[in-house]
Design a protein around this motif. Sequence first.
Motif, PDB file in Angstrom:
ATOM      1  N   SER A  52     -12.695 -12.946  40.116  1.00 31.50           N
ATOM      2  CA  SER A  52     -12.204 -14.168  39.485  1.00 31.50           C
ATOM      3  C   SER A  52     -10.689 -14.265  39.578  1.00 31.50           C
ATOM      4  O   SER A  52     -10.129 -15.343  39.684  1.00 31.50           O
ATOM      5  CB  SER A  52     -12.625 -14.214  38.015  1.00 31.50           C
ATOM      6  OG  SER A  52     -14.026 -14.240  37.922  1.00 31.50           O
ATOM      7  N   PHE A  53     -10.013 -13.106  39.536  1.00 31.53           N
ATOM      8  CA  PHE A  53      -8.558 -13.108  39.595  1.00 31.53           C
ATOM      9  C   PHE A  53      -8.019 -13.150  41.019  1.00 31.53           C
ATOM     10  O   PHE A  53      -7.004 -13.774  41.275  1.00 31.53           O
ATOM     11  CB  PHE A  53      -7.994 -11.880  38.874  1.00 31.53           C
ATOM     12  CG  PHE A  53      -8.148 -11.951  37.385  1.00 31.53           C
ATOM     13  CD1 PHE A  53      -7.650 -13.022  36.673  1.00 31.53           C
ATOM     14  CD2 PHE A  53      -8.794 -10.946  36.702  1.00 31.53           C
ATOM     15  CE1 PHE A  53      -7.795 -13.097  35.307  1.00 31.53           C
ATOM     16  CE2 PHE A  53      -8.940 -11.004  35.332  1.00 31.53           C
ATOM     17  CZ  PHE A  53      -8.435 -12.085  34.626  1.00 31.53           C
ATOM     18  N   VAL A  54      -8.665 -12.465  41.920  1.00 32.66           N
ATOM     19  CA  VAL A  54      -8.197 -12.399  43.308  1.00 32.66           C
ATOM     20  C   VAL A  54      -9.225 -13.121  44.175  1.00 32.66           C
ATOM     21  O   VAL A  54     -10.370 -12.701  44.270  1.00 32.66           O
ATOM     22  CB  VAL A  54      -8.049 -10.937  43.771  1.00 32.66           C
ATOM     23  CG1 VAL A  54      -7.620 -10.885  45.221  1.00 32.66           C
ATOM     24  CG2 VAL A  54      -7.070 -10.202  42.887  1.00 32.66           C
ATOM     25  N   TYR A  55      -8.817 -14.190  44.800  1.00 28.62           N
ATOM     26  CA  TYR A  55      -9.752 -14.996  45.574  1.00 28.62           C
ATOM     27  C   TYR A  55      -9.224 -15.210  46.979  1.00 28.62           C
ATOM     28  O   TYR A  55      -8.101 -15.684  47.161  1.00 28.62           O
ATOM     29  CB  TYR A  55      -9.975 -16.351  44.902  1.00 28.62           C
ATOM     30  CG  TYR A  55     -10.841 -17.271  45.698  1.00 28.62           C
ATOM     31  CD1 TYR A  55     -12.194 -17.033  45.840  1.00 28.62           C
ATOM     32  CD2 TYR A  55     -10.300 -18.376  46.345  1.00 28.62           C
ATOM     33  CE1 TYR A  55     -12.993 -17.869  46.592  1.00 28.62           C
ATOM     34  CE2 TYR A  55     -11.092 -19.213  47.094  1.00 28.62           C
ATOM     35  CZ  TYR A  55     -12.429 -18.961  47.210  1.00 28.62           C
ATOM     36  OH  TYR A  55     -13.219 -19.788  47.951  1.00 28.62           O
ATOM     37  N   PHE A  56     -10.017 -14.828  47.944  1.00 28.55           N
ATOM     38  CA  PHE A  56      -9.758 -15.138  49.347  1.00 28.55           C
ATOM     39  C   PHE A  56     -10.897 -16.032  49.816  1.00 28.55           C
ATOM     40  O   PHE A  56     -12.045 -15.797  49.456  1.00 28.55           O
ATOM     41  CB  PHE A  56      -9.743 -13.876  50.204  1.00 28.55           C
ATOM     42  CG  PHE A  56      -8.656 -12.910  49.838  1.00 28.55           C
ATOM     43  CD1 PHE A  56      -7.330 -13.223  50.077  1.00 28.55           C
ATOM     44  CD2 PHE A  56      -8.962 -11.699  49.262  1.00 28.55           C
ATOM     45  CE1 PHE A  56      -6.327 -12.329  49.743  1.00 28.55           C
ATOM     46  CE2 PHE A  56      -7.974 -10.801  48.930  1.00 28.55           C
ATOM     47  CZ  PHE A  56      -6.651 -11.125  49.167  1.00 28.55           C
ATOM     48  N   PRO A  57     -10.616 -17.057  50.615  1.00 28.45           N
ATOM     49  CA  PRO A  57     -11.707 -17.922  51.083  1.00 28.45           C
ATOM     50  C   PRO A  57     -12.750 -17.137  51.879  1.00 28.45           C
ATOM     51  O   PRO A  57     -12.419 -16.398  52.799  1.00 28.45           O
ATOM     52  CB  PRO A  57     -11.004 -18.946  51.973  1.00 28.45           C
ATOM     53  CG  PRO A  57      -9.580 -18.902  51.551  1.00 28.45           C
ATOM     54  CD  PRO A  57      -9.319 -17.515  51.064  1.00 28.45           C
ATOM     55  N   SER A  58     -13.987 -17.260  51.492  1.00 22.29           N
ATOM     56  CA  SER A  58     -15.141 -16.638  52.160  1.00 22.29           C
ATOM     57  C   SER A  58     -15.043 -15.118  52.231  1.00 22.29           C
ATOM     58  O   SER A  58     -15.593 -14.502  53.142  1.00 22.29           O
ATOM     59  CB  SER A  58     -15.318 -17.201  53.571  1.00 22.29           C
ATOM     60  OG  SER A  58     -15.528 -18.584  53.514  1.00 22.29           O
ATOM     61  N   MET A  59     -14.346 -14.512  51.293  1.00 19.55           N
ATOM     62  CA  MET A  59     -14.203 -13.059  51.286  1.00 19.55           C
ATOM     63  C   MET A  59     -14.201 -12.555  49.850  1.00 19.55           C
ATOM     64  O   MET A  59     -13.678 -13.227  48.961  1.00 19.55           O
ATOM     65  CB  MET A  59     -12.878 -12.676  51.945  1.00 19.55           C
ATOM     66  CG  MET A  59     -13.025 -11.785  53.126  1.00 19.55           C
ATOM     67  SD  MET A  59     -11.504 -11.588  54.032  1.00 19.55           S
ATOM     68  CE  MET A  59     -10.440 -10.796  52.895  1.00 19.55           C
ATOM     69  N   ALA A  60     -14.772 -11.397  49.633  1.00 20.09           N
ATOM     70  CA  ALA A  60     -14.771 -10.788  48.310  1.00 20.09           C
ATOM     71  C   ALA A  60     -14.505  -9.295  48.446  1.00 20.09           C
ATOM     72  O   ALA A  60     -15.416  -8.487  48.333  1.00 20.09           O
ATOM     73  CB  ALA A  60     -16.100 -11.040  47.618  1.00 20.09           C
ATOM     74  N   PRO A  61     -13.273  -8.917  48.692  1.00 22.27           N
ATOM     75  CA  PRO A  61     -13.008  -7.491  48.943  1.00 22.27           C
ATOM     76  C   PRO A  61     -13.276  -6.611  47.731  1.00 22.27           C
ATOM     77  O   PRO A  61     -13.746  -5.486  47.874  1.00 22.27           O
ATOM     78  CB  PRO A  61     -11.530  -7.469  49.329  1.00 22.27           C
ATOM     79  CG  PRO A  61     -10.957  -8.706  48.758  1.00 22.27           C
ATOM     80  CD  PRO A  61     -12.058  -9.710  48.767  1.00 22.27           C
ATOM     81  N   PHE A  62     -13.011  -7.107  46.536  1.00 25.97           N
ATOM     82  CA  PHE A  62     -13.241  -6.287  45.356  1.00 25.97           C
ATOM     83  C   PHE A  62     -14.726  -6.116  45.071  1.00 25.97           C
ATOM     84  O   PHE A  62     -15.150  -5.081  44.583  1.00 25.97           O
ATOM     85  CB  PHE A  62     -12.535  -6.873  44.138  1.00 25.97           C
ATOM     86  CG  PHE A  62     -11.056  -6.677  44.182  1.00 25.97           C
ATOM     87  CD1 PHE A  62     -10.515  -5.412  44.095  1.00 25.97           C
ATOM     88  CD2 PHE A  62     -10.206  -7.750  44.333  1.00 25.97           C
ATOM     89  CE1 PHE A  62      -9.155  -5.206  44.144  1.00 25.97           C
ATOM     90  CE2 PHE A  62      -8.850  -7.568  44.385  1.00 25.97           C
ATOM     91  CZ  PHE A  62      -8.307  -6.299  44.289  1.00 25.97           C
ATOM     92  N   GLN A  63     -15.525  -7.116  45.378  1.00 25.90           N
ATOM     93  CA  GLN A  63     -16.960  -6.969  45.176  1.00 25.90           C
ATOM     94  C   GLN A  63     -17.517  -5.900  46.106  1.00 25.90           C
ATOM     95  O   GLN A  63     -18.314  -5.067  45.696  1.00 25.90           O
ATOM     96  CB  GLN A  63     -17.696  -8.287  45.400  1.00 25.90           C
ATOM     97  CG  GLN A  63     -19.189  -8.128  45.161  1.00 25.90           C
ATOM     98  CD  GLN A  63     -19.956  -9.424  45.282  1.00 25.90           C
ATOM     99  OE1 GLN A  63     -19.382 -10.478  45.507  1.00 25.90           O
ATOM    100  NE2 GLN A  63     -21.252  -9.351  45.134  1.00 25.90           N
ATOM    101  N   HIS A  64     -17.078  -5.885  47.343  1.00 28.07           N
ATOM    102  CA  HIS A  64     -17.577  -4.881  48.278  1.00 28.07           C
ATOM    103  C   HIS A  64     -17.097  -3.487  47.895  1.00 28.07           C
ATOM    104  O   HIS A  64     -17.840  -2.513  48.011  1.00 28.07           O
ATOM    105  CB  HIS A  64     -17.146  -5.223  49.701  1.00 28.07           C
ATOM    106  CG  HIS A  64     -17.675  -6.541  50.169  1.00 28.07           C
ATOM    107  ND1 HIS A  64     -19.009  -6.864  50.099  1.00 28.07           N
ATOM    108  CD2 HIS A  64     -17.052  -7.622  50.677  1.00 28.07           C
ATOM    109  CE1 HIS A  64     -19.177  -8.087  50.554  1.00 28.07           C
ATOM    110  NE2 HIS A  64     -18.006  -8.569  50.911  1.00 28.07           N
ATOM    111  N   PHE A  65     -15.867  -3.394  47.424  1.00 27.48           N
ATOM    112  CA  PHE A  65     -15.361  -2.105  46.969  1.00 27.48           C
ATOM    113  C   PHE A  65     -16.177  -1.584  45.793  1.00 27.48           C
ATOM    114  O   PHE A  65     -16.571  -0.420  45.758  1.00 27.48           O
ATOM    115  CB  PHE A  65     -13.882  -2.233  46.580  1.00 27.48           C
ATOM    116  CG  PHE A  65     -13.334  -0.997  45.921  1.00 27.48           C
ATOM    117  CD1 PHE A  65     -13.118   0.149  46.660  1.00 27.48           C
ATOM    118  CD2 PHE A  65     -13.046  -0.990  44.570  1.00 27.48           C
ATOM    119  CE1 PHE A  65     -12.618   1.295  46.058  1.00 27.48           C
ATOM    120  CE2 PHE A  65     -12.551   0.141  43.963  1.00 27.48           C
ATOM    121  CZ  PHE A  65     -12.335   1.291  44.712  1.00 27.48           C
TER     122      PHE A  65
END
Length: 86
Positions: free
Chosen positions: A27-40
Amino acid sequence: MKTQKKLSTKKMLVTALLAALAYVLNSFVYFPSMAPFQHFVDVLAAVLVGPWYGFASALICGILRMMSGRTIQAVTALFLAPFLAV
């Protein structure tokens, strides 16, 4: 019997906490079409509690992200990440 139930409850609690952590970080860090924190967090969950609980954590986070207005891409990568982490 009691030890196994206590361990299962602990794994479910860690799974829920990791899913919530992934949702908040995304929710705090958003990249278009990417979720690096979710994958981590998915990989971290798979290592800490196992691939099935890691999958559950990723699914919970993906569903929460879809309910908050994201597209189906929030759930697409969750099928492989926990299993590749082990």
